[in-house]
Motif scaffolding. Structure first.
Motif, PDB file in Angstrom:
ATOM      1  N   LEU A 333      39.401  39.472  42.589  1.00 41.30           N
ATOM      2  CA  LEU A 333      40.759  40.234  42.383  1.00 41.30           C
ATOM      3  C   LEU A 333      41.259  40.165  40.980  1.00 41.30           C
ATOM      4  N   ARG A 337      39.582  42.629  38.477  1.00 43.67           N
ATOM      5  CA  ARG A 337      40.430  43.928  38.975  1.00 43.67           C
ATOM      6  C   ARG A 337      41.853  43.660  38.698  1.00 43.67           C
ATOM      7  N   TRP A 339      44.472  41.789  39.377  1.00 45.96           N
ATOM      8  CA  TRP A 339      45.323  41.375  40.228  1.00 45.96           C
ATOM      9  C   TRP A 339      46.086  40.076  39.872  1.00 45.96           C
ATOM     10  N   ALA A 344      46.102  38.638  45.320  1.00 42.67           N
ATOM     11  CA  ALA A 344      45.224  38.409  45.896  1.00 42.67           C
ATOM     12  C   ALA A 344      44.934  37.763  47.065  1.00 42.67           C
TER      13      ALA A 344
END
Ligand code: TRP
Length: 453
Positions: A333, A337, A339, A344
């Motif tokens: 994450l 992604r 985060w 996360a």
């Protein structure tokens, strides 16, 4: 390129202890002796060692190399090395992290309770009474769910602190304590009157069992799980490794520590177990740790303290493993992604907690989750089967094919030769290209066959 501010281990020892901490866990202290008991003793031990050196050590090295070259979570690292669908192997591993953590943290919760139970002498009486006590305890939903929450919250609290100030600092404190407790308990067990029977069982192989396919299958699966392979935990930990560090040398430490702890756990459990009249290691199953050992502690002078020490050690081993299970999806994450670490960790711990509830309920509290209709298995056992027996071998197969043939062994060797060369480079490249994929493909085949048959 590594993202600025991405975590990194503070030292080589820090990395080795964190990786060994991931590897050493319930799998070594509970799983290994249980499998030895089921697999007929010393023959299993021998097959296990062969699997560790021929199949698992090469994959451990490969995972670390992928992480260090990719410098990201498992999916991100595979994608960085070869863009395309190979990242799906990483994604499977990330899901496996949540899946395994969801039942692993339930069992880790039991070990916490047993610190208290052994210390207060709550587990006592006849073998039946001790077995019933365990059965009653695991069926207590509020208590086991509460303890699972404690495990996940502790894990989250540690890894929220980051790679160096969270994971590394914690494992550096826990691992030496764990090794010390192991040695003390082993000395106690080996000096019990009657310890020889257990030693003979543990060390004298019945050679007729060595080529038994079900034993080979169980040994390879156990070795995989024990070394935390097949889901990118070692890719993740390798991604935080100093670019100048020699990977094979660090990996050798991890293999030696993990294997020694498993062997030491056997030296604690079998000599002790065989001093109990009527002990049968092949039928004790999960009760080996929670029913057989407490029986021993209950009859031993100073048993409360040794018992509590044992479960403290088991809890520490479990926590350094839950850390790595949660860190894998966390790193995904963060790296892939975008985060923050805090978002996360909290989200993943929450999701895992929800997923852990059916595993906690499936040990007597809920008839439905204790024996799933149509499956006939407890939810926890189903999760363990799906993730350990399928996701990990599939991940390991994908990874060895990726490193051996897609990234290519000779390219990977360039990463491995950094910081002092790679001893046995030619052997490693044969193992990772041929032996590892073939061995894993065979165990997947036999697992499917056993399941259908
Ligand atoms: N190796 C740990 C044990 O023996 C469990 C574990 C932690 C694990 N991280 C993992 C297993 C990653 C597979 C993959 O208990």
């Amino acid at each position: 390129m590594a993202a600025p501010g991405r975590g990194m281990w503070g030292s080589r020892v820090g990395f080795i202890l964190a990786a060994a901490g991931s590897a050493v866990g319930l799998g070594n202290i509970w799983g290994f002796p249980t499998q030895v008991g089921r697999g007929g003793g010393a023959a299993f031990v021998l097959v296990y060692l062969v699997c560790v050196f021929l199949v698992c050590a090469p994959i451990l090295i490969a995972e670390l190399a992928v992480g260090r070259r990719g410098r990201k979570d498992p999916a991100g690292s595979l994608e960085a090395i070869r863009p395309g669908n190979w990242k799906l192997v990483g994604v499977l591993g990330i899901c496996a992290g949540v899946g395994i953590l969801s039942f692993y943290s339930v069992i880790a919760g039991w070990t916490i309770a047993y610190i208290y139970f052994t210390l207060t002498g709550a587990v006592a009486g006849s073998p039946e009474a001790i077995g019933q006590f365990f059965g009653g305890f695991v069926a207590n939903a509020p208590l086991t769910i509460g303890l699972t929450f404690v495990v996940l919250a502790t894990t989250a609290g540690i890894i929220i602190g980051g790679v160096r100030d969270g994971i590394e600092r914690m494992t550096k404190a826990l691992m030496p304590a764990l090794l010390l407790l192991l040695v003390v308990l082993m000395a106690r067990s080996l000096t019990l009157p009657g310890a020889e029977a257990g030693l003979a069982y543990y060390l004298k192989p019945d050679f007729s069992k060595i080529f038994d396919m079900s034993i080979i299958n169980a040994a390879l699966g156990q070795a995989f799980f024990s070394l935390s392979l097949g889901m990118g935990a070692m890719i993740t930990y390798g991604s935080y490794l100093d670019p100048k560090e020699n990977i094979a040398r660090a990996a050798a430490w991890v293999v030696v520590l993990d294997t020694s702890v498993a062997l030491m756990a056997g030296f604690i459990i079998f000599p002790a177990g065989f001093t109990i009249p009527g002990f049968d290691p092949s039928t004790s199953g999960p009760g080996l740790i929670f029913a057989v050992l407490p029986r021993l502690f209950a009859t031993m002078p100073g048993g409360e303290l040794f018992g509590a020490a044992f479960f403290i050690m088991l809890t520490m081993a479990a926590i350094t493993s839950t850390i790595s299970l949660l860190e894998v999806p966390t790193s995904y994450l963060i790296d892939s992604r975008g985060w923050t670490r805090q978002q996360a960790v909290l989200t993943l711990a929450g999701v895992t907690f929800l997923l852990s509830i059916p595993s906690a309920l499936g040990n007597g509290a809920s008839a439905f989750f204790s024996s799933l209709p149509g499956v006939g298995m407890a939810f926890l056992d189903l999760m363990a089967t799906v993730w350990n027996n399928f996701a990990l071998p599939i991940g390991g197969l994908g990874l060895s094919v990726f490193v051996g043939w897609v990234w290519r062994a000779d390219e990977a060797l360039k990463e491995l030769e950094i910081g002092g060369g790679m001893p046995g480079a030619a052997l490693w490249s044969v193992l990772i290209r041929f032996v590892c994929p073939a061995a894993i493909a065979i165990i997947i085949f036999f697992t499917v066959r056993d399941l259908l048959g």
